[in-house]
Each structure stands twice: as C-alpha cells, then as structure tokens.
Scaffold this active site. Structure first.
Site, mmCIF file in Angstrom:
data_model
loop_
_atom_site.group_PDB
_atom_site.id
_atom_site.type_symbol
_atom_site.label_atom_id
_atom_site.label_comp_id
_atom_site.label_asym_id
_atom_site.label_seq_id
_atom_site.Cartn_x
_atom_site.Cartn_y
_atom_site.Cartn_z
ATOM 1 N N ARG A 72 -0.134 -9.598 10.756
ATOM 2 C CA ARG A 72 1.122 -8.939 11.129
ATOM 3 C C ARG A 72 2.304 -9.884 10.982
ATOM 4 N NH1 ARG A 72 -0.138 -4.794 9.605
ATOM 5 N NH2 ARG A 72 -1.954 -5.983 8.946
ATOM 6 N N GLN A 99 -9.614 -3.935 7.594
ATOM 7 C CA GLN A 99 -8.761 -3.483 8.683
ATOM 8 C C GLN A 99 -9.336 -2.274 9.412
ATOM 9 O OE1 GLN A 99 -4.377 -3.750 8.185
ATOM 10 N NE2 GLN A 99 -4.846 -4.196 6.058
ATOM 11 N N ASP A 101 -4.832 8.091 2.905
ATOM 12 C CA ASP A 101 -4.363 6.784 3.367
ATOM 13 C C ASP A 101 -5.345 6.267 4.423
ATOM 14 O OD1 ASP A 101 -2.757 4.630 3.812
ATOM 15 O OD2 ASP A 101 -1.296 5.692 5.055
ATOM 16 N N GLU A 102 -5.454 4.974 4.564
ATOM 17 C CA GLU A 102 -6.321 4.368 5.603
ATOM 18 C C GLU A 102 -7.734 4.941 5.563
ATOM 19 O OE1 GLU A 102 -5.045 1.934 7.251
ATOM 20 O OE2 GLU A 102 -3.056 2.392 8.062
ATOM 21 N N LYS A 116 0.802 -1.209 0.000
ATOM 22 C CA LYS A 116 0.000 0.000 0.000
ATOM 23 C C LYS A 116 0.842 1.270 0.000
ATOM 24 C CE LYS A 116 -1.221 1.560 3.801
ATOM 25 N NZ LYS A 116 -1.762 1.796 5.151
ATOM 26 N N THR A 117 1.821 1.323 0.887
ATOM 27 C CA THR A 117 2.648 2.518 0.998
ATOM 28 C C THR A 117 3.426 2.752 -0.288
ATOM 29 O OG1 THR A 117 2.884 1.935 3.313
ATOM 30 C CG2 THR A 117 4.257 3.714 2.508
#
Length: 742
Positions: free
Chosen positions: A604, A259, A228-229, A41-42
DNA sequence: CGACTTACTGTTTTT
DNA sequence: CAGTAAGTCG
C-alpha cells in the site's frame, strides 16, 4: 469510429506498457491477467472495456463487467465513460451481488419469490436464525446463531442448497441439525419474500440450471465478460460466471493470487490458480511493472510473499528509485507504539505533509482504538474506515420503519421496531401476535390487525398496537403522496423515534441524531424509496471520501486497493499478526493468507513504510508478551533499517530478544536455532506452537544483562515481567525476553 | 414490563 | 477492558 481511424493511438492505448497493451488488445477467448499490486490493473480493465466497444467487438450491452465492491464498480463506470462516452451506461457493470439482484428481480417467481423481495443483511440473518433455533431447540450458547449463519453462508458460497449438503460434512454442528436448520431458514426466507446475500447468486444458479431458456437468453445477450479481483471469487460466483460464459469463453479475469485475503469468507484462491486448466486455450498475461512503490518497499514485499508455496508466481519490478529503506521499530507496549507513531505523524504535519497520504493499517478493528485515543489527545485529525454507517442501530431502526411501510410482510422489520421506542409491548403481547400469525399464516403486522379487533390482548397493549397500525396505515398512505425524504422525516418524528434519542442522556445520543439527519439527506440522491432501500441493502459503503488532512486508520482488509505515500503497519507480533486464530483454524493455509495480508499491507505504501511491534500488549485487559512476527524476519535485511532512535527497543535488543526466545523454544524440544525454526514454522503453527514467554529461566536475585539498562539484579518476578535493580539505571520493570543471563 | 445486575466473550467482513 | 446478552428484582 472515424476518430479512431484518424488517430493511430487512441487515448486508452496510449502509454500502456507491453504487457498491459497485450491484455487490453486480447479481446477474444479466455484471458487471465495476473496483475501484481500497483501494476495498473484498473487502467487495463477500463482500457480493455473501451477497446471492446471501440473496435466494435462487442456492443456495450453485450458486455458484463463484474467487480466486488461498489466503489470499484463506480470508479470503472466513471473511467469507461471518460473513454467511450455515454455508451458506457449500457454496459452490464456492477458488483456480483448487484448484477445478480438485477437478474433475480426479473425471474423471482421461478424460485418462489416476488420481484420486490427484500435483501437481508448479516444482522437480519442472525436474528432470523435465532428464532428458528429457539423453535428447533438448538442451544444458542453451544452453537451461536452467528456461527451457524456463517456455516450456511459458506455453503451458499460453494453453491450448495440445503438438499445438497452432505450429512457427514455437516457433522455434529448443532447436534447434526444444521442441514435441517438451513432448510427451515430457506423456507422462512421464501415466506418472508426475502433473500440473503448468498441467495442472490444461489437462486440465479438454480434458475440457470433449471430453466435453460433463461440462461440461453443471457448467453445470447452477453458475449464478453470481464471480472475484477478474480482471486476473491467463491464457488457460486465461479459457477455463475461459467454458466454465463457458455461456450463462447470470452472471459477475461483480472486478479492477483498474492492478494487473496478473503478465504475465510468463502473466496477460492483455487479459482485463479486453476484458470488455465479450467478454460482451455487460456492466455495468461502478467503485469509485473509496479508504478506505485519504491525499490526498497517492493523488495520487502516480494521477499515476504516469496515464502508462500501456493502461488502462480510473479516478479514485480520498478523503474523507480530505491527510495527510503523500510523502517522496523520495536516498542515496549502498545501505548508506546501508538505514542511514537502519532508523534512521527505530527512531525510530518510540520513538514506540510498532507495527512490524507498517511495511513495506519492494523490487523483487527479493535487495534484502531489505541491510535484513536492517542490521536484525539494530541489533536491529530484522523478518520476510521470501517464504522459502517448503515450498520448502526439507529440507522437500521429507521430503515426498518421504512421497510415495514413498503413491505407489510417484513416481519423482521416489524420485530425490530414494534417496541422501539418503548410502547409498553413486552414478550407476552408479542407472543400472542406470533401465535395469531402462525395460526392464520399471516405476517405479524396483519396478525396485529386481526388481534386489535378482539379481546385477546390487555387493554394497554391493545391500545399500543392499535395506534401503531394506524401510524403505519397513515404513513403508507402518505408514501404515495409525498417525497420520500419528507416521508422519512415524518415517520421518524411521528413514531417518536427522534424524540427517543433527544431524551436520551447517553453521550452518543447527539451523534445518533446526527446520523439520522444524514440518513434523510442521503435519501435525496434517490428517486424513490424503493431505489433507496435497494441501495442500502447492496451498497453498504458510507462516505469513504478521503478528506484533506486526515490520517486514515483502518484494517489491512479495508486497505486493499488503496495506496498512500506513508504507511504504518503496527502490531506485527506473533498471535496478533499472523493471527493466532487463523493459524489455529486454518493452519498452513491460514498462515499463507496472513502472509498475503502482510504483502497487501506493504504494497500500500508508495514512499515510506514503517513496520513495528510491541513486546507486550494488553489484550482483553490482560497483559501479554509477544515475540515479533515471523513476517519481520522475512523482511530482507538489506532493505530495512531497524530503527534505533525511535523505539525503546533497539535493533540489537530486538534480535537478542528474538534469539533468546527461540532458544527457549529450542530447549523445549522444538529444534535448535531459528533458521530451522523457520523451516518448521508452519508445522509448529498447525500444532499450536506458542512461544514460551514466562520468566521461568530467571529467579529472584539473578544477575542479568539488559541492552539498554546494563547489568542488574532481579528483585521480583511477575509473570513475564521482571523488576530489576540496575546498577546504573535504577529500578525498572522490564519484559523477560529483553534480558539475558550474562 | 422495564431497569438494573452479573456473566461471558472476544478477527478480518468487498455484498 | 468493554460491550453484549441473559437473568433478577421492583
């Protein structure tokens, strides 16, 4: 630009997969990038920003890039700078709150503030509300200030001002006086020249809707927006984005509905679920190739999350090997669990594993304690993420001194430190100050200055106040002349604050002194006291650098966005995780959020994942037995190993215990068998179904069977714990759920 | 006014 | 259990 023409593939496009590449090169129109955990994503976000600039689609100063955390903002800034160079500085890049604060400082007067307004945190907010409640005669026992603060904040999250609150909706909260409280809280904030976090956005919404010229100005400046998010945005943030986007609609939102774990804080999953209908002509790109986890881990995550009803749906896949299966362990109690996990980590240490690649993720902060104690006793280096540096009382006290020096009207800062260290000023003296302040409509500090020239106060108090204001005057005078770090040192020293802790005999006093030193050191990174105060108001993350060789201990919430080779997820028990409270408060919706939290936890892990539960646990000093979390049963059997060697409870015992308990529930009229239970689970959760954990099925002298200890006779029953004389294993205390009648 | 005692109440918390 | 917040006494 010439460089781009020469090289067919610029670095930011190099190595992107098809979906990533599509997301990066779709520059105009509404775009939703659904990016599953670990799908890069980043990378996409930064590359797309670079692409916008490199193709000259937008100038850096025409781009607004919003994140939630300072950490994410920082990371993005660094990575974009690597791609496009110093031009990155010109991008409007920051958190929602930092960007809104920047805008609000420019237009503060439009909502009755001055541009140097103070930003209050939750603690200030609560203290302020307490005062207003006392004045309004609202019982703080029945209606805790913290809770009412939460109610008001949730309204602000939804973009609602006090006037807009539906009285019916406010209901009987604070005896129907919350709306009024909200209003007086707001008035008080303006009088204090202060805002809370929610106000940063809310005031901007007010300005944008009331002053079209201001909005038009921003709309002209900002041609492209990236978020973002996005799954974590609340209504106010959504409205803010919508207004800024205007009819250009060049809005790119990146997020993962699976998420979304901040619903309880006002985040609206609906924002991301509705994106396509919200922005006509929206394109959706799904990033589904996971580069982080092994096949087994990914399968476990996918299986769990697939039980959620409300999701856009993604199917993660990986080119990586299946790797190790996910281990599921059962333990007797929390101590046992902590002991076993600690020794597993200890043995990894022997294999030269870098402990910074190991994390223990828990549902709630208090769960870290058990592990800390264990880690300390075996000397395992660890760090706990979450103990917020700037929230510690000594830090807040120190900051209050500095705030009062720069902002004489900061009554909250005044009240915090007026008698810290002790100056012999009690309620009586302070009441006089408050009366004077109210009568003269001045801030508390100014009221004190008036009072010390009168005979209103006792001589002792008069003396104390007088020396206090002299100190403040002197420090304010010095503030202009010396470096702010020196000023801070001087203030802490001359106020007697440092000495107060030096004389303190409590064991945490040295640590507090250390923190104060650290605070002064941290100030060096800023060019002004103002800048530093802004930083601590908005950037509440202390040192999050992961040191080499330390196990990370933190909550699942804090772990979002991070990854580790090895992850331990303890405490998977009904009531703990999923949290009973969430289920009670939010029912099926809450359960889905808990499940997303499980998904976040599982994803994670890169290589090794250990999930565990304990059959009894001490909560609030009370022993409570628990059944394994329903999420454990949602793990796909072919991808997990119920580890026999690790725990006292074997896999067989685990399933036995589970079925015994569910049968008990079934006899209570909740339907037979756990499969049907699963179908009814949400419903049961909403209705407050609780497993029957008592040993009611047993009586003294009963002949029982235990998987590990064999046959035995019950000697005594203590709640859910049985003392059993086993034929071969001797006397043991066991939990009722682990034994059955033969 | 401040030190001491007793009662109560417990998630998660990017800013 | 443990931390806080209010209440009581010197």
């Amino acid at each position: 630009m010439t460089e781009i023409l020469e090289k067919p593939v610029p670095i930011w496009l190099d190595g992107l997969n098809a979906a990533q590449s599509e997301a990066v090169t779709t520059l105009d129109g509404p775009l939703l990038v659904l990016s599953g955990a670990g799908t890069g994503k980043t990378r996409v976000l930064t590359s797309r920003l670079a692409e916008l600039v490199a193709t000259n689609t937008a100038k850096p100063w025409n781009i607004l890039a919003v994140t939630f955390t300072n950490k994410a903002a920082r990371e993005m800034k660094v990575r974009v700078a690597q791609l496009v160079g110093p031009m990155a500085e010109q991008v409007w890049l920051g958190t929602f709150h930092a960007l809104a604060a920047r805008m609000l400082r420019r237009h503060a007067e439009l909502v009755g503030l001055k541009s140097d307004f103070t930003i209050l945190d939750a603690d200030d907010q609560t203290r302020l509300l307490k005062q207003l409640m006392a004045a309004d005669d609202i019982d703080p026992k029945r209606w805790p200030a913290r809770m009412l603060g939460g109610v008001i904040s949730r309204w602000k999250d939804r973009g609602l001002c006090a006037e807009q609150i539906d009285l019916a909706e406010a209901g009987d909260i604070a005896n129907g006086r919350v709306r009024q409280l909200y209003q007086s809280y707001q008035n008080r904030l303006i009088a204090l020249n202060a805002v809370d976090f929610g106000d940063l956005l809310l005031h901007m919404l007010t300005i944008f809707t009331k002053h079209h010229d201001v909005l038009a100005d921003y709309q002209a400046r900002i041609t492209h927006i990236m978020v973002d998010e996005y799954q974590d945005t609340n209504v106010a943030q959504y409205l803010w984005l919508r207004l800024l986007t205007g009819n250009r609609n060049n809005l790119c939102c990146v997020g993962d509905d699976d998420q979304s774990i901040y619903g309880w804080r006002g985040a609206e999953v609906g924002n991301i679920l509705r994106f396509e209908s919200d922005f006509s002509g929206a394109k959706t790109v799904r990033l589904e190739e996971n580069y982080r986890s092994t096949g087994h881990i990914l399968a476990a995550a996918s299986n769990v999350i697939s039980r959620n009803e409300t999701r856009l749906g993604k199917t993660l896949y990986t080119a990586a090997d299946n790797g190790e299966k996910v281990r599921v362990n059962g333990y007797w109690d929390g101590a046992d669990e902590a002991r076993s996990i600690s020794s597993q980590i200890e043995s990894m240490l022997a294999d030269q594993v870098d402990l910074s690649q190991v994390a223990v993720l828990v549902r709630a902060g208090f769960q870290t304690r058990e592990f800390e104690e264990r880690f300390i006793s075996i000397g395992l280096p660890y760090r706990v993420v979450g103990a917020k540096f700037y929230e510690r009382s000594e830090i807040r006290d120190a900051i209050a001194y500095l705030r009062l020096i720069t902002q004489p009207a900061d009554d909250l800062a005044f009240e915090r430190i007026i008698n810290v260290p002790k100056r012999g000023l009690g309620t009586a003296s302070l009441q006089a100050v408050h009366m004077q302040a109210r009568a003269s409509a001045k801030p508390l500090l100014a009221a004190v200055m008036d009072l010390v020239d009168t005979d209103e106060l006792r001589p002792a108090a008069r003396q104390a106040f007088s020396s206090f204001i002299n100190d403040i005057r002197r420090w304010r005078d010095q503030a202009g002349k010396m470096h702010h770090t020196d000023l801070a040192r001087l203030v802490l020293d001359e106020s007697g604050y440092t000495q107060m802790w030096q004389l303190d005999k409590s064991p945490d006093a040295p640590g507090r002194l250390e923190n104060l030193t650290e605070l002064v050191n941290a100030m060096q990174d800023f060019d002004s006291l103002q800048g530093f105060l802004e930083h601590i108001a908005l950037v509440m993350d202390g040192d999050t650098e992961n040191q080499q060789g330390e196990v990370t201990l933190m909550t699942l919430h804090a772990a979002k966005g991070l990854e580790f080779d090895t992850v331990f997820l303890p405490g998977w028990e009904e009531g703990v995780f999923p949290s009973q409270r969430t289920i009670d408060e939010s029912g099926a919706v809450g359960l889905e959020e808990e499940r997303r939290l499980a998904y976040v936890g599982i994803t994670r892990a890169r290589k090794n994942l250990f999930i565990s539960f304990a059959s009894s646990r001490r909560i609030h000093g009370q022993w409570q037995s628990a059944i394994p979390s329903r999420f454990i049963q949602e793990l796909p059997p072919e991808h997990i190993i119920e580890d026999l060697a690790q725990g006292m409870a074997s896999g067989l015992e685990f399933s036995r215990a589970t079925s015994v308990r569910l049968d008990v529930a079934a006899t209570n009229g909740y339907g037979p068998g756990w499969r049907r239970m699963a179908a009814r689970r949400e419903e049961n959760a909403v209705n407050g179904w609780k497993p029957d954990n008592n040993a009611t099925d047993f009586a003294n002298g009963d002949r029982v069977f235990h998987q590990k200890f064999g046959m035995g006779n019950i000697r005594s029953i203590d709640g859910d714990k049985l003392e059993i004389a086993f034929d071969k294993a001797g006397h043991k205390k066991v939990v009722a759920g682990f034994v059955s009648k033969p």
